[in-house]
Structures are given as C-alpha cells and as structure tokens.
Scaffold this active site. Structure first.
Site, PDB file in Angstrom:
ATOM      1  N   GLU A 161       0.797  -1.229   0.000  1.00 25.58           N
ATOM      2  CA  GLU A 161       0.000   0.000   0.000  1.00 25.58           C
ATOM      3  C   GLU A 161       0.829   1.278   0.000  1.00 25.58           C
ATOM      4  O   GLU A 161       1.915   1.339   0.586  1.00 25.58           O
ATOM      5  CB  GLU A 161      -0.914  -0.005   1.233  1.00 25.58           C
ATOM      6  CG  GLU A 161      -2.002  -1.054   1.114  1.00 25.58           C
ATOM      7  CD  GLU A 161      -2.585  -1.454   2.456  1.00 25.58           C
ATOM      8  OE1 GLU A 161      -1.810  -1.884   3.329  1.00 25.58           O
ATOM      9  OE2 GLU A 161      -3.809  -1.343   2.615  1.00 25.58           O
ATOM     10  N   CYS A 166       2.850   8.630   1.567  1.00 28.83           N
ATOM     11  CA  CYS A 166       3.363   7.685   2.557  1.00 28.83           C
ATOM     12  C   CYS A 166       3.631   6.365   1.849  1.00 28.83           C
ATOM     13  O   CYS A 166       2.714   5.735   1.325  1.00 28.83           O
ATOM     14  CB  CYS A 166       2.326   7.507   3.673  1.00 28.83           C
ATOM     15  SG  CYS A 166       2.816   6.277   4.896  1.00 28.83           S
ATOM     16  N   CYS A 202       5.364  -6.689   7.620  1.00 29.56           N
ATOM     17  CA  CYS A 202       6.392  -6.154   8.523  1.00 29.56           C
ATOM     18  C   CYS A 202       6.785  -7.230   9.532  1.00 29.56           C
ATOM     19  O   CYS A 202       5.942  -7.937  10.051  1.00 29.56           O
ATOM     20  CB  CYS A 202       5.844  -4.928   9.262  1.00 29.56           C
ATOM     21  SG  CYS A 202       7.079  -4.111  10.305  1.00 29.56           S
ATOM     22  N   CYS A 245       4.760  -4.782  16.659  1.00 29.30           N
ATOM     23  CA  CYS A 245       4.169  -3.771  17.540  1.00 29.30           C
ATOM     24  C   CYS A 245       2.698  -4.136  17.792  1.00 29.30           C
ATOM     25  O   CYS A 245       1.964  -4.443  16.866  1.00 29.30           O
ATOM     26  CB  CYS A 245       4.276  -2.394  16.893  1.00 29.30           C
ATOM     27  SG  CYS A 245       5.978  -1.942  16.507  1.00 29.30           S
ATOM     28  N   CYS A 293      -0.399  -2.205  15.982  1.00 30.70           N
ATOM     29  CA  CYS A 293      -0.329  -1.962  14.531  1.00 30.70           C
ATOM     30  C   CYS A 293      -0.861  -3.146  13.752  1.00 30.70           C
ATOM     31  O   CYS A 293      -0.456  -4.288  13.972  1.00 30.70           O
ATOM     32  CB  CYS A 293       1.115  -1.676  14.130  1.00 30.70           C
ATOM     33  SG  CYS A 293       1.302  -1.396  12.353  1.00 30.70           S
ATOM     34  N   CYS A 334      -2.422   5.632   9.898  1.00 29.11           N
ATOM     35  CA  CYS A 334      -1.250   4.981  10.502  1.00 29.11           C
ATOM     36  C   CYS A 334      -1.670   3.712  11.222  1.00 29.11           C
ATOM     37  O   CYS A 334      -2.602   3.727  12.021  1.00 29.11           O
ATOM     38  CB  CYS A 334      -0.615   5.875  11.559  1.00 29.11           C
ATOM     39  SG  CYS A 334       0.137   7.328  10.939  1.00 29.11           S
TER      40      CYS A 334
END
Ligand code: SAH
Length: 343
Positions: free
Chosen positions: A90, A103, A110, A114, A117, A334
């Site tokens: 994305e 962004c 990933c 975290c 997220c 985010c």
C-alpha cells in the site's frame, strides 16, 4: 525476463544500454525515468527509436500496477499496488492545504510485531526493491500531477514495513529521489521512520545522502515499551536514546519522535513527564497520534482532552504536535495498512 529500469541508478542504466553508447544517453534515460515521469519506455522520445526498441526487448519500465484505489471523504487516497510477483502493498496520498504527503511502504508486511499496529499481523512477506520503493512515488506523483520541485511534495517512509531492516534499498531509493538529476526532491522533504533498529540508525547516520529520521517512541519506560514494542527486548530503549544522541544531525535537521497514545496504557501525565525527561537535550520534536483503532487491536483511543493534556506537558519543553488521522474510513491511517478492502 524483462528487467525493470525503475530503481536503476545512472551506472546501472549505463550498463543496461550497453558499453557502445555515449554516456549522455544514460543521463537522458535517467532524466526521463525519474525527472520526466515517463509512463512507458516507448514514450521516452529523447532516445532514438532504435535504442528504445532494443531496450524494450530486455527491459520494462517497471512501475507497480494499481490493483485498487480507495478514496476517503477527507481527500486521502489509498493505493493497493500490485508488484511484479503478484504481491500487493500500500501507498497513501494525503493532500493538505499547502502540502501533499505520499506515505510509502518499504516492505510487504512487517517483521516487527508492535502490538497496536495492524500491519504487524501480516508478518513479513518480503522487502521491496529500490525500484519498488521509488516506483510508488513515481506512480502516485504522475497520477495526481504532483510536482517534485513545487515545494509541496513530502515523502514519508511510514507505510508497511520497517525501513531500516531494508536499509540498502531504502538508501538507493532515497539517492534517486533526492538527486537533482533524478527525481529532484529536497532532502528536507523525505523522512524515514523506524521502530528503533539501533545499529541501523548508526549506519544511516554515516550515509552522506539520507532522509530525515523519525523514531517511533510510543512508550515512556523500558518495561512499557517492551510490552508494546517487543523489539525493545533486542534494542533497549536506553540504547535507542543513546543512538539518537549520537546521531549526526545536519544543521537544519531535527529528530522527530512519534508517540501513539493508547488509552490508559501510555497516555498519563506521568508518561508525558517521563517523555520530556527521556528526550532532554535532544534536538527533537514530538508528534503525538491518538490510536487509530482496528479489528484485532486490543487498545482504545484516548479522548481528545487527554491528548491535549499530554501535549500541554510535553510542549513546555519540546515542540509537540498532534497528528490528525487521515483516511480512517478507507483503512489508510497509521497502523491500518493491512490491505483491507471492505469499507
Ligand atoms: N516501522 C516504522 C514505520 C511504519 S509505522 C516505524 O515503526 O516507525 C509508522 C507510524 O505509525 C509509527 O510511528 C507507528 O508507531 C504508528 N502507528 C502504528 N500503528 C498505529 C495505530 N494503530 N495508530 C496510530 N499510529 C500507529
């Protein structure tokens, strides 16, 4: 196999067109790909037709394909891009009053887990190539008529992935984006954000051409950061702050610390005071962001009053801003980049 040209630097392009060509041909190709925002190889009219033909036999331009575009009520656009191997990633465009921010992602998924997220839930599929990183910018800039030299365009590497775990490709992409003969963006307008990969922060600091650095702090104590960002067990908060102190800032540069506020977890007055202490004597600013919620995320968003109270405390010592969420309705904000297709 046709090799993508996007992502190649001047030397790579020189090899691609062959040793018999004069060096200015590689420069023309470089300029056409990155500065002229060419959509296809055959359109690069600066090159002789024969050379274009020879190039297309072995190469493609290699921009990602738009699999889907989601448009938010607030003007934010989320692109779901399809890469050469069929994987998707994305990119988000956030137009604002006097600036446009793209962004971009540095990895598919990933590897850093975290707890707040959604991208973490994907795990790491793979790192992006330099071409796939630059390609996101070229595609979104061309489609939205964004110019690199107008002083409006900003790039943040805050999409999917941990950029410092893909440092060589991030650095190669950055060089192309900042090269006046390439994409031509000012070094003040590109920022890389990290969860805190300490040795890679040191490595980035040694790069002569590099983006600005943002660090996702997100906690005010070692213990709480270990819980929210388990990577802290490997790279301790103490060492992270030490690496930030040692980081060689350019004269015009400040470090940015990002802090996601989780209701009742890291958003107290005491947390705010500890953040101030942690960052004492650093040339830094703080960006607060109230949690963007998502399915499978076990935290809540604090009330605006709590966010303001936190900001008031930090602001007495450091520049401190509250980032407003963008594109919440299309899962573009985010921490939400997990390729959701439903509204
Ligand atoms: N891996 C890098 C870049 C991607 S995350 C990093 O950790 O910095 C980009 C930013 O989004 C980080 O500051 C992160 O803390 C923040 N973020 C992650 N999940 C979020 C959520 N659910 N709500 C608000 N911000 C979030």
């Amino acid at each position: 196999m046709s090799l993508p040209l996007v992502g190649m630097d001047l030397a790579d392009l020189g090899e691609a067109i062959g040793p018999d060509q004069p060096p200015y041909r590689a420069r023309q190709l470089y300029q056409a790909i990155y500065g002229g925002q060419a959509a296809e190889l055959v359109q690069i009219s600066a090159l002789p037709a024969k050379m274009r033909e020879e190039l297309t036999a072995r190469h493609c331009l290699g921009l990602p394909q738009t699999a889907h575009r989601y448009d938010s009520a607030d003007g934010t656009r989320r692109y779901l891009l399809r890469l050469d191997d069929g994987r998707t990633v994305e990119t988000v465009l956030m137009p604002e009053g006097e600036r446009d921010t793209i962004c971009i992602s540095s990895q598919v998924g990933c590897p850093v887990d975290c707890k707040f997220c959604m991208t973490a839930l994907l795990g790491l599929e793979r790192s992006l190539t330099a071409g796939e990183i630059v390609g996101q910018v070229l595609l979104v800039a061309r489609e939205n008529h964004l110019r690199q030299d107008g002083g409006r365009l900003n790039i943040v590497m805050m999409g999917q992935g941990e950029p410092l775990l893909n440092l060589p490709n991030v650095v190669k992409a950055t060089r192309i984006l900042l090269d006046p003969a390439g994409f031509g963006l000012s070094p003040r307008r590109i920022t890389v954000s990290t969860a805190g990969i300490v040795p890679k922060i040191e490595e980035l600091g040694r790069e002569p051409v590099r983006p600005k650095l943002a660090v996702s702090l997100n906690a005010s104590t070692e213990e709480s950061r270990r819980e929210l960002m388990p990577i802290t067990r490997k790279y301790h908060l103490r060492d992270l702050i030490a690496a930030c102190r040692a980081y060689p800032l350019r004269p015009w540069e400040k470090l940015t610390f990002e802090y996601v506020l989780l209701k009742g977890v890291n958003d107290s007055d005491a947390d705010a005071h500890r953040v101030v202490k942690l960052l004492a004597n650093l040339n830094a600013k703080v960006n607060l962001i109230a949690l963007n919620p998502g399915p499978e995320i076990p935290y809540r968003t604090p009330e605006p009053e709590r966010v303001e109270a936190f900001q008031r405390i930090v602001r007495r010592s450091l520049a401190c801003f509250v980032r407003k969420p963008r594109g919440l309705d299309i899962y573009a904000a985010c921490g939400q980049l997990k390729r959701y297709s439903e509204r």
